[in-house]
Write a protein that holds these residues in place. Structure first.
Motif, PDB file in Angstrom:
ATOM      1  N   THR A  81      43.971   9.081  60.524  1.00  0.00           N
ATOM      2  CA  THR A  81      44.543   8.488  61.447  1.00  0.00           C
ATOM      3  C   THR A  81      44.061   7.737  62.201  1.00  0.00           C
ATOM      4  O   THR A  81      44.115   6.203  62.378  1.00  0.00           O
ATOM      5  CB  THR A  81      45.767   8.927  61.120  1.00  0.00           C
ATOM      6  OG1 THR A  81      45.801   9.772  60.782  1.00  0.00           O
ATOM      7  CG2 THR A  81      46.454   9.046  62.324  1.00  0.00           C
ATOM      8  N   ALA A  82      42.727   8.569  63.285  1.00  0.00           N
ATOM      9  CA  ALA A  82      42.182   6.943  64.233  1.00  0.00           C
ATOM     10  C   ALA A  82      41.257   6.008  64.270  1.00  0.00           C
ATOM     11  O   ALA A  82      41.924   5.196  64.218  1.00  0.00           O
ATOM     12  CB  ALA A  82      40.659   9.012  65.002  1.00  0.00           C
ATOM     13  N   GLN A  83      40.810   6.138  62.769  1.00  0.00           N
ATOM     14  CA  GLN A  83      40.581   5.010  62.613  1.00  0.00           C
ATOM     15  C   GLN A  83      41.887   3.821  62.504  1.00  0.00           C
ATOM     16  O   GLN A  83      41.566   3.472  61.889  1.00  0.00           O
ATOM     17  CB  GLN A  83      39.782   5.202  60.994  1.00  0.00           C
ATOM     18  CG  GLN A  83      38.555   5.423  60.833  1.00  0.00           C
ATOM     19  CD  GLN A  83      37.037   4.749  61.442  1.00  0.00           C
ATOM     20  OE1 GLN A  83      37.429   3.898  61.487  1.00  0.00           O
ATOM     21  NE2 GLN A  83      36.120   5.092  61.802  1.00  0.00           N
ATOM     22  N   ALA A 128      37.089  12.173  65.510  1.00  0.00           N
ATOM     23  CA  ALA A 128      38.679  11.893  65.809  1.00  0.00           C
ATOM     24  C   ALA A 128      38.255  11.349  66.764  1.00  0.00           C
ATOM     25  O   ALA A 128      38.818  10.200  67.582  1.00  0.00           O
ATOM     26  CB  ALA A 128      39.614  12.975  64.892  1.00  0.00           C
ATOM     27  N   LEU A 129      38.503  12.354  68.081  1.00  0.00           N
ATOM     28  CA  LEU A 129      38.484  12.098  69.089  1.00  0.00           C
ATOM     29  C   LEU A 129      37.459  10.767  69.714  1.00  0.00           C
ATOM     30  O   LEU A 129      37.515  10.164  70.722  1.00  0.00           O
ATOM     31  CB  LEU A 129      37.999  13.277  70.207  1.00  0.00           C
ATOM     32  CG  LEU A 129      38.587  14.314  69.889  1.00  0.00           C
ATOM     33  CD1 LEU A 129      37.993  15.439  70.366  1.00  0.00           C
ATOM     34  CD2 LEU A 129      39.983  14.071  70.366  1.00  0.00           C
ATOM     35  N   ALA A 130      35.981  11.288  68.713  1.00  0.00           N
ATOM     36  CA  ALA A 130      35.215  10.028  69.142  1.00  0.00           C
ATOM     37  C   ALA A 130      35.955   8.035  68.785  1.00  0.00           C
ATOM     38  O   ALA A 130      35.791   7.415  69.626  1.00  0.00           O
ATOM     39  CB  ALA A 130      33.752   9.622  68.906  1.00  0.00           C
ATOM     40  N   ARG A 140      37.574   5.130  71.374  1.00  0.00           N
ATOM     41  CA  ARG A 140      36.697   3.986  71.109  1.00  0.00           C
ATOM     42  C   ARG A 140      38.190   3.039  70.804  1.00  0.00           C
ATOM     43  O   ARG A 140      38.213   1.660  70.640  1.00  0.00           O
ATOM     44  CB  ARG A 140      36.154   3.636  69.478  1.00  0.00           C
ATOM     45  CG  ARG A 140      36.192   2.203  68.836  1.00  0.00           C
ATOM     46  CD  ARG A 140      35.398   2.855  67.761  1.00  0.00           C
ATOM     47  NE  ARG A 140      34.879   0.937  67.370  1.00  0.00           N
ATOM     48  CZ  ARG A 140      34.873   0.901  65.905  1.00  0.00           C
ATOM     49  NH1 ARG A 140      34.669   1.668  65.150  1.00  0.00           N
ATOM     50  NH2 ARG A 140      35.221  -0.249  65.136  1.00  0.00           N
ATOM     51  N   THR A 141      39.370   2.833  70.037  1.00  0.00           N
ATOM     52  CA  THR A 141      40.300   2.622  69.975  1.00  0.00           C
ATOM     53  C   THR A 141      40.941   3.303  71.272  1.00  0.00           C
ATOM     54  O   THR A 141      41.701   1.642  72.467  1.00  0.00           O
ATOM     55  CB  THR A 141      41.826   3.487  69.452  1.00  0.00           C
ATOM     56  OG1 THR A 141      40.967   4.149  68.226  1.00  0.00           O
ATOM     57  CG2 THR A 141      42.849   3.130  69.708  1.00  0.00           C
ATOM     58  N   ALA A 142      41.285   3.461  72.669  1.00  0.00           N
ATOM     59  CA  ALA A 142      41.632   3.637  74.102  1.00  0.00           C
ATOM     60  C   ALA A 142      40.360   1.946  74.157  1.00  0.00           C
ATOM     61  O   ALA A 142      41.284   1.824  75.191  1.00  0.00           O
ATOM     62  CB  ALA A 142      41.573   4.905  74.548  1.00  0.00           C
ATOM     63  N   ALA A 143      39.709   2.534  74.661  1.00  0.00           N
ATOM     64  CA  ALA A 143      39.106   1.339  74.847  1.00  0.00           C
ATOM     65  C   ALA A 143      39.576  -0.429  74.449  1.00  0.00           C
ATOM     66  O   ALA A 143      39.268  -0.977  75.159  1.00  0.00           O
ATOM     67  CB  ALA A 143      37.755   1.093  74.822  1.00  0.00           C
TER      68      ALA A 143
END
Length: 106
Positions: free
Chosen positions: A38-40, A73-75, A79-82
């Motif tokens: 889901t993070a991806q 997932a947190l990493a 990346r998504t936040a950036a």
């Protein structure tokens, strides 16, 4: 899911989003895997120009990953936040980035 990740990394975000949507809704995953995929997916949504949907998916992944501290997932969520930085004024993006920041501060 690996194909979706590969499409994302190859810059074919629309195809990646399609594959993530298809497989995240039809397959059962362990919580760690669901959080990571889901993070991806959230990152692929940003690249596809869907920042609000990306923030919503990122919030879902964060809910799964935060308590157990699923590192991969947190990493990806960082990346998504950036990647979401240009959309920081949008409410969903702002809320996701705030929650992620709170987790990092703990």
């Amino acid at each position: 899911m690996q194909s979706a990740i590969c499409y994302r990394e190859a810059g074919r975000s629309e195809r990646a989003v399609s594959l993530f949507r298809e497989h995240l809704t039809t397959r059962v995953f362990a919580p760690r895997d669901r959080a990571f995929f889901t993070a991806q997916y959230s990152g692929a949504l940003v690249a596809a120009g869907e920042p609000d949907e990306a923030a919503t998916a990122a919030q879902e992944a964060l809910s799964l990953a935060a308590g157990a501290r699923f590192g991969q997932a947190l990493a990806e969520l960082h990346r998504t936040a950036a990647d979401l930085a240009p959309y920081a004024g949008r409410p969903a993006v702002r809320e996701f980035r705030r929650r992620l920041g709170e987790l990092a501060a703990v």
